[in-house]
Scaffold this active site. Structure first.
Site, short mmCIF file in Angstrom:
data_model
loop_
_atom_site.label_atom_id
_atom_site.label_comp_id
_atom_site.label_asym_id
_atom_site.label_seq_id
_atom_site.Cartn_x
_atom_site.Cartn_y
_atom_site.Cartn_z
N ARG A 55 0.86 -1.18 0.00
CA ARG A 55 0.00 0.00 0.00
C ARG A 55 0.89 1.23 0.00
O ARG A 55 1.93 1.26 0.67
CB ARG A 55 -0.92 0.02 1.22
CG ARG A 55 -2.10 -0.94 1.16
CD ARG A 55 -3.10 -0.53 0.08
NE ARG A 55 -4.28 -1.38 0.04
CZ ARG A 55 -4.39 -2.49 -0.65
NH1 ARG A 55 -3.37 -2.93 -1.36
NH2 ARG A 55 -5.52 -3.18 -0.65
N GLU A 70 -4.70 7.38 -5.57
CA GLU A 70 -4.90 6.58 -6.77
C GLU A 70 -6.24 6.95 -7.41
O GLU A 70 -7.23 7.07 -6.68
CB GLU A 70 -4.87 5.09 -6.42
CG GLU A 70 -3.53 4.63 -5.89
CD GLU A 70 -3.51 3.14 -5.53
OE1 GLU A 70 -4.54 2.46 -5.73
OE2 GLU A 70 -2.47 2.68 -5.05
N HIS A 100 -1.59 -0.14 -9.72
CA HIS A 100 -2.24 -1.01 -8.72
C HIS A 100 -2.81 -2.25 -9.40
O HIS A 100 -3.98 -2.60 -9.25
CB HIS A 100 -3.33 -0.25 -7.96
CG HIS A 100 -3.62 -0.85 -6.62
ND1 HIS A 100 -3.96 -0.09 -5.52
CD2 HIS A 100 -3.61 -2.14 -6.18
CE1 HIS A 100 -4.16 -0.88 -4.47
NE2 HIS A 100 -3.95 -2.14 -4.85
#
Length: 298
Positions: free
Chosen positions: A225, A254, A273
Protein backbone atom coordinates in the site's frame (compact mmCIF):
# COMPACT_ATOMS: atom_id res chain seq x y z
CA UNK A 1 -29.95 -13.71 3.73
CA UNK A 2 -29.79 -11.31 0.82
CA UNK A 3 -26.39 -10.67 -0.81
CA UNK A 4 -25.49 -7.90 -3.24
CA UNK A 5 -22.37 -6.79 -5.12
CA UNK A 6 -22.59 -2.99 -5.03
CA UNK A 7 -19.86 -1.98 -7.50
CA UNK A 8 -19.29 -4.74 -10.04
CA UNK A 9 -17.27 -4.34 -13.19
CA UNK A 10 -17.79 -6.59 -16.21
CA UNK A 11 -15.40 -9.27 -14.90
CA UNK A 12 -17.14 -9.49 -11.53
CA UNK A 13 -20.58 -9.44 -13.13
CA UNK A 14 -19.72 -12.39 -15.36
CA UNK A 15 -17.46 -14.20 -12.92
CA UNK A 16 -19.80 -14.68 -9.97
CA UNK A 17 -22.52 -16.51 -11.96
CA UNK A 18 -19.84 -18.61 -13.65
CA UNK A 19 -18.22 -19.63 -10.36
CA UNK A 20 -21.37 -20.17 -8.24
CA UNK A 21 -21.92 -23.77 -7.22
CA UNK A 22 -25.29 -25.47 -6.81
CA UNK A 23 -26.68 -24.46 -3.44
CA UNK A 24 -24.68 -21.23 -3.22
CA UNK A 25 -26.69 -18.15 -2.24
CA UNK A 26 -28.05 -15.91 -4.94
CA UNK A 27 -26.01 -12.74 -5.37
CA UNK A 28 -27.61 -9.61 -6.79
CA UNK A 29 -25.20 -7.56 -8.89
CA UNK A 30 -25.16 -3.79 -9.21
CA UNK A 31 -22.75 -2.29 -11.69
CA UNK A 32 -20.47 0.55 -10.65
CA UNK A 33 -21.15 3.32 -10.06
CA UNK A 34 -24.31 2.87 -8.01
CA UNK A 35 -25.92 5.30 -5.59
CA UNK A 36 -24.72 4.30 -2.13
CA UNK A 37 -28.08 4.70 -0.42
CA UNK A 38 -29.66 2.38 -2.98
CA UNK A 39 -26.77 -0.09 -2.94
CA UNK A 40 -26.92 -0.61 0.83
CA UNK A 41 -30.71 -0.73 1.21
CA UNK A 42 -32.69 -3.86 2.10
CA UNK A 43 -29.76 -6.28 2.10
CA UNK A 44 -27.99 -8.36 4.76
CA UNK A 45 -24.52 -8.47 3.21
CA UNK A 46 -22.74 -6.53 0.50
CA UNK A 47 -19.73 -7.49 -1.58
CA UNK A 48 -17.50 -4.47 -2.23
CA UNK A 49 -14.68 -4.03 -4.72
CA UNK A 50 -13.53 -0.42 -4.33
CA UNK A 51 -16.30 1.78 -2.95
CA UNK A 52 -15.73 4.03 0.06
CA UNK A 53 -18.14 3.09 2.84
CA UNK A 54 -18.43 5.80 5.52
CA UNK A 55 -19.60 4.34 8.82
CA UNK A 56 -22.52 6.74 8.99
CA UNK A 57 -23.74 5.61 5.55
CA UNK A 58 -23.69 1.97 6.67
CA UNK A 59 -25.37 2.83 10.00
CA UNK A 60 -28.36 4.21 8.09
CA UNK A 61 -29.18 0.63 6.99
CA UNK A 62 -29.73 -1.50 10.12
CA UNK A 63 -30.44 -4.66 8.13
CA UNK A 64 -26.89 -4.61 6.75
CA UNK A 65 -24.69 -6.71 9.04
CA UNK A 66 -21.84 -7.93 6.82
CA UNK A 67 -19.42 -6.42 4.32
CA UNK A 68 -17.33 -8.76 2.18
CA UNK A 69 -14.38 -6.83 0.78
CA UNK A 70 -12.77 -8.13 -2.40
CA UNK A 71 -9.18 -8.12 -1.17
CA UNK A 72 -7.17 -7.41 1.95
CA UNK A 73 -7.07 -3.60 2.00
CA UNK A 74 -10.49 -2.87 3.44
CA UNK A 75 -9.09 -0.13 5.66
CA UNK A 76 -8.39 1.98 2.59
CA UNK A 77 -12.16 2.17 1.98
CA UNK A 78 -13.84 1.85 5.38
CA UNK A 79 -13.18 1.79 9.13
CA UNK A 80 -13.63 -1.85 10.22
CA UNK A 81 -13.29 -0.98 13.92
CA UNK A 82 -15.99 1.68 13.78
CA UNK A 83 -18.20 -0.66 11.78
CA UNK A 84 -17.70 -3.44 14.32
CA UNK A 85 -18.83 -1.03 17.03
CA UNK A 86 -22.21 -0.74 15.29
CA UNK A 87 -22.47 -4.49 14.77
CA UNK A 88 -21.25 -4.74 11.17
CA UNK A 89 -18.57 -7.35 10.41
CA UNK A 90 -16.00 -6.73 7.67
CA UNK A 91 -14.70 -9.88 5.96
CA UNK A 92 -11.55 -9.76 3.83
CA UNK A 93 -10.11 -12.27 1.38
CA UNK A 94 -6.49 -13.26 1.86
CA UNK A 95 -4.15 -15.39 -0.21
CA UNK A 96 -6.11 -15.09 -3.45
CA UNK A 97 -3.36 -13.30 -5.34
CA UNK A 98 -0.16 -14.18 -3.48
CA UNK A 99 1.54 -15.64 -6.55
CA UNK A 100 0.26 -12.91 -8.88
CA UNK A 101 1.50 -10.09 -6.63
CA UNK A 102 4.80 -11.86 -6.01
CA UNK A 103 5.44 -12.24 -9.74
CA UNK A 104 4.65 -8.55 -10.28
CA UNK A 105 7.02 -7.68 -7.44
CA UNK A 106 9.77 -9.65 -9.13
CA UNK A 107 8.96 -7.96 -12.47
CA UNK A 108 9.32 -4.49 -10.91
CA UNK A 109 12.57 -5.55 -9.23
CA UNK A 110 14.08 -6.80 -12.47
CA UNK A 111 12.97 -3.71 -14.36
CA UNK A 112 14.54 -1.48 -11.73
CA UNK A 113 17.75 -3.48 -11.96
CA UNK A 114 17.94 -3.51 -15.76
CA UNK A 115 16.01 -0.31 -16.68
CA UNK A 116 13.97 -2.11 -19.34
CA UNK A 117 10.98 0.24 -19.29
CA UNK A 118 13.23 3.28 -19.53
CA UNK A 119 15.08 1.85 -22.53
CA UNK A 120 11.80 0.84 -24.17
CA UNK A 121 10.49 4.39 -23.80
CA UNK A 122 13.69 5.86 -25.21
CA UNK A 123 13.66 3.59 -28.25
CA UNK A 124 9.98 4.33 -28.95
CA UNK A 125 10.88 8.05 -28.82
CA UNK A 126 13.48 7.54 -31.54
CA UNK A 127 16.62 7.04 -29.48
CA UNK A 128 18.66 4.00 -28.62
CA UNK A 129 19.52 4.27 -24.90
CA UNK A 130 21.74 1.62 -23.33
CA UNK A 131 22.12 1.54 -19.55
CA UNK A 132 24.33 -0.49 -17.28
CA UNK A 133 22.19 -2.75 -15.13
CA UNK A 134 22.54 -4.40 -11.74
CA UNK A 135 23.08 -8.16 -11.77
CA UNK A 136 20.83 -9.52 -9.04
CA UNK A 137 22.22 -13.05 -8.71
CA UNK A 138 24.11 -13.09 -5.44
CA UNK A 139 22.59 -9.79 -4.27
CA UNK A 140 20.47 -9.39 -1.14
CA UNK A 141 16.71 -9.03 -1.22
CA UNK A 142 15.10 -7.74 1.95
CA UNK A 143 11.42 -8.43 2.62
CA UNK A 144 9.74 -5.95 4.94
CA UNK A 145 6.84 -8.09 6.11
CA UNK A 146 6.52 -11.80 5.53
CA UNK A 147 3.02 -13.04 4.83
CA UNK A 148 1.83 -15.13 1.93
CA UNK A 149 3.07 -12.71 -0.72
CA UNK A 150 6.46 -12.29 0.94
CA UNK A 151 6.81 -16.06 1.11
CA UNK A 152 6.14 -16.34 -2.64
CA UNK A 153 8.62 -13.55 -3.44
CA UNK A 154 11.22 -15.35 -1.34
CA UNK A 155 10.60 -18.59 -3.23
CA UNK A 156 11.04 -16.96 -6.63
CA UNK A 157 14.01 -14.79 -5.67
CA UNK A 158 15.76 -17.64 -3.89
CA UNK A 159 15.38 -19.77 -6.99
CA UNK A 160 17.00 -16.94 -8.92
CA UNK A 161 20.11 -17.01 -6.77
CA UNK A 162 19.42 -14.12 -4.43
CA UNK A 163 20.15 -14.05 -0.72
CA UNK A 164 16.82 -13.42 1.01
CA UNK A 165 16.47 -11.56 4.32
CA UNK A 166 13.18 -10.80 6.05
CA UNK A 167 11.79 -8.86 8.96
CA UNK A 168 8.30 -9.40 10.33
CA UNK A 169 6.46 -7.89 13.26
CA UNK A 170 5.70 -11.37 14.61
CA UNK A 171 8.17 -14.28 14.57
CA UNK A 172 8.25 -16.33 11.36
CA UNK A 173 10.47 -19.00 9.86
CA UNK A 174 10.95 -20.18 6.29
CA UNK A 175 13.48 -22.36 4.52
CA UNK A 176 16.06 -20.33 2.67
CA UNK A 177 15.13 -17.07 4.41
CA UNK A 178 17.22 -15.39 7.10
CA UNK A 179 15.14 -13.40 9.57
CA UNK A 180 16.98 -10.35 10.89
CA UNK A 181 16.33 -7.18 12.84
CA UNK A 182 15.04 -4.13 11.00
CA UNK A 183 18.33 -2.22 11.02
CA UNK A 184 20.15 -5.17 9.44
CA UNK A 185 17.44 -5.54 6.81
CA UNK A 186 17.64 -1.87 5.82
CA UNK A 187 21.42 -1.72 5.79
CA UNK A 188 22.14 -4.92 3.86
CA UNK A 189 19.36 -5.10 1.24
CA UNK A 190 20.27 -4.26 -2.34
CA UNK A 191 16.51 -4.53 -2.98
CA UNK A 192 13.93 -3.71 -0.30
CA UNK A 193 10.44 -5.04 -1.03
CA UNK A 194 7.45 -3.99 1.08
CA UNK A 195 4.83 -6.50 2.17
CA UNK A 196 3.07 -4.88 5.13
CA UNK A 197 -0.67 -4.66 5.59
CA UNK A 198 -1.82 -1.09 6.03
CA UNK A 199 -2.90 -0.43 9.62
CA UNK A 200 -2.56 2.56 11.91
CA UNK A 201 0.66 0.94 13.18
CA UNK A 202 2.17 0.54 9.69
CA UNK A 203 1.03 3.83 8.14
CA UNK A 204 4.23 5.70 7.22
CA UNK A 205 6.31 2.78 8.53
CA UNK A 206 9.10 3.37 6.01
CA UNK A 207 9.77 6.83 7.37
CA UNK A 208 12.43 9.37 6.42
CA UNK A 209 14.59 8.10 9.27
CA UNK A 210 14.29 4.48 8.13
CA UNK A 211 14.86 5.40 4.49
CA UNK A 212 18.09 7.09 5.59
CA UNK A 213 19.22 3.74 7.06
CA UNK A 214 18.75 1.90 3.74
CA UNK A 215 21.79 0.83 1.74
CA UNK A 216 22.74 3.77 -0.52
CA UNK A 217 21.51 3.22 -4.07
CA UNK A 218 19.15 0.39 -3.10
CA UNK A 219 16.10 -0.51 -5.13
CA UNK A 220 12.73 -0.05 -3.41
CA UNK A 221 9.69 -2.08 -4.53
CA UNK A 222 6.19 -1.48 -3.16
CA UNK A 223 3.26 -3.71 -4.11
CA UNK A 224 1.64 -3.39 -0.66
CA UNK A 225 0.00 0.00 0.00
CA UNK A 226 1.30 3.47 -0.82
CA UNK A 227 0.66 4.77 2.67
CA UNK A 228 3.16 2.41 4.34
CA UNK A 229 5.86 4.74 2.94
CA UNK A 230 6.50 8.41 3.72
CA UNK A 231 6.00 9.48 0.10
CA UNK A 232 7.70 12.86 0.43
CA UNK A 233 10.76 11.26 2.02
CA UNK A 234 10.85 8.59 -0.71
CA UNK A 235 10.73 11.23 -3.44
CA UNK A 236 13.54 13.18 -1.79
CA UNK A 237 15.64 10.00 -1.56
CA UNK A 238 14.99 9.20 -5.23
CA UNK A 239 16.05 12.70 -6.23
CA UNK A 240 19.27 12.46 -4.22
CA UNK A 241 20.03 8.93 -5.46
CA UNK A 242 19.96 7.46 -1.96
CA UNK A 243 17.20 5.24 -3.36
CA UNK A 244 18.57 4.18 -6.72
CA UNK A 245 15.24 3.20 -8.25
CA UNK A 246 11.68 2.60 -7.06
CA UNK A 247 9.25 0.12 -8.61
CA UNK A 248 5.81 1.16 -7.40
CA UNK A 249 2.40 -0.38 -7.99
CA UNK A 250 0.64 1.55 -5.19
CA UNK A 251 0.45 5.22 -4.25
CA UNK A 252 -0.91 7.56 -1.58
CA UNK A 253 -3.47 8.87 -4.09
CA UNK A 254 -4.90 6.58 -6.77
CA UNK A 255 -5.15 7.12 -9.66
CA UNK A 256 -1.84 8.97 -9.55
CA UNK A 257 -2.54 12.59 -10.57
CA UNK A 258 -1.10 13.89 -13.84
CA UNK A 259 2.20 15.64 -13.26
CA UNK A 260 2.79 13.95 -9.90
CA UNK A 261 6.49 14.19 -8.89
CA UNK A 262 6.89 10.41 -9.17
CA UNK A 263 5.96 10.58 -12.86
CA UNK A 264 8.73 13.10 -13.50
CA UNK A 265 11.58 11.06 -12.03
CA UNK A 266 13.65 8.90 -14.40
CA UNK A 267 14.45 6.38 -11.66
CA UNK A 268 10.90 5.14 -11.10
CA UNK A 269 8.87 2.34 -12.69
CA UNK A 270 5.14 2.88 -12.13
CA UNK A 271 2.22 0.49 -12.59
CA UNK A 272 -1.44 1.09 -11.82
CA UNK A 273 -2.24 -1.01 -8.72
CA UNK A 274 -2.39 -4.04 -10.96
CA UNK A 275 -0.09 -6.55 -9.27
CA UNK A 276 -3.04 -8.78 -8.37
CA UNK A 277 -4.63 -8.69 -11.83
CA UNK A 278 -4.36 -12.15 -13.34
CA UNK A 279 -7.22 -14.40 -14.42
CA UNK A 280 -6.22 -16.93 -11.77
CA UNK A 281 -6.20 -14.38 -8.96
CA UNK A 282 -9.51 -12.89 -10.12
CA UNK A 283 -11.22 -16.27 -9.91
CA UNK A 284 -9.65 -16.95 -6.51
CA UNK A 285 -10.95 -13.60 -5.27
CA UNK A 286 -14.54 -14.24 -6.34
CA UNK A 287 -14.42 -17.79 -5.01
CA UNK A 288 -13.31 -16.33 -1.68
CA UNK A 289 -16.30 -13.99 -1.67
CA UNK A 290 -18.64 -16.89 -2.40
CA UNK A 291 -17.01 -18.90 0.39
CA UNK A 292 -17.80 -16.06 2.81
CA UNK A 293 -21.39 -15.86 1.55
CA UNK A 294 -21.80 -19.62 1.89
CA UNK A 295 -20.46 -19.52 5.46
CA UNK A 296 -22.70 -16.60 6.46
CA UNK A 297 -25.72 -18.38 5.04
CA UNK A 298 -24.92 -21.23 7.43
Amino acid sequence: MRFRVIDADADIASGIPRLRRPGDPEVEILMAPAALATALADVDAVIVDGTNLPTEAVAAHPRLRHIIFLGTGARSYMDPDALAAIGVSVHIITGYGDTAVAEHTIALMWDAARKTARMDGGIRAGGFPRFEGLQLTGRTLGLLGFGGIGREVARIAGGGGMRVLAWNRTPRAAQGVEFVDLDTLLAESHVLSLHLLLTEQTRGFLSAERIARMRPGAILVNTARGAVVDEAAMIAALRSGHIGHAGLDVFDIEPLPAGHPLTLLPNTTLTGHSAFKTAEAADNLLLGALDHARRLLG
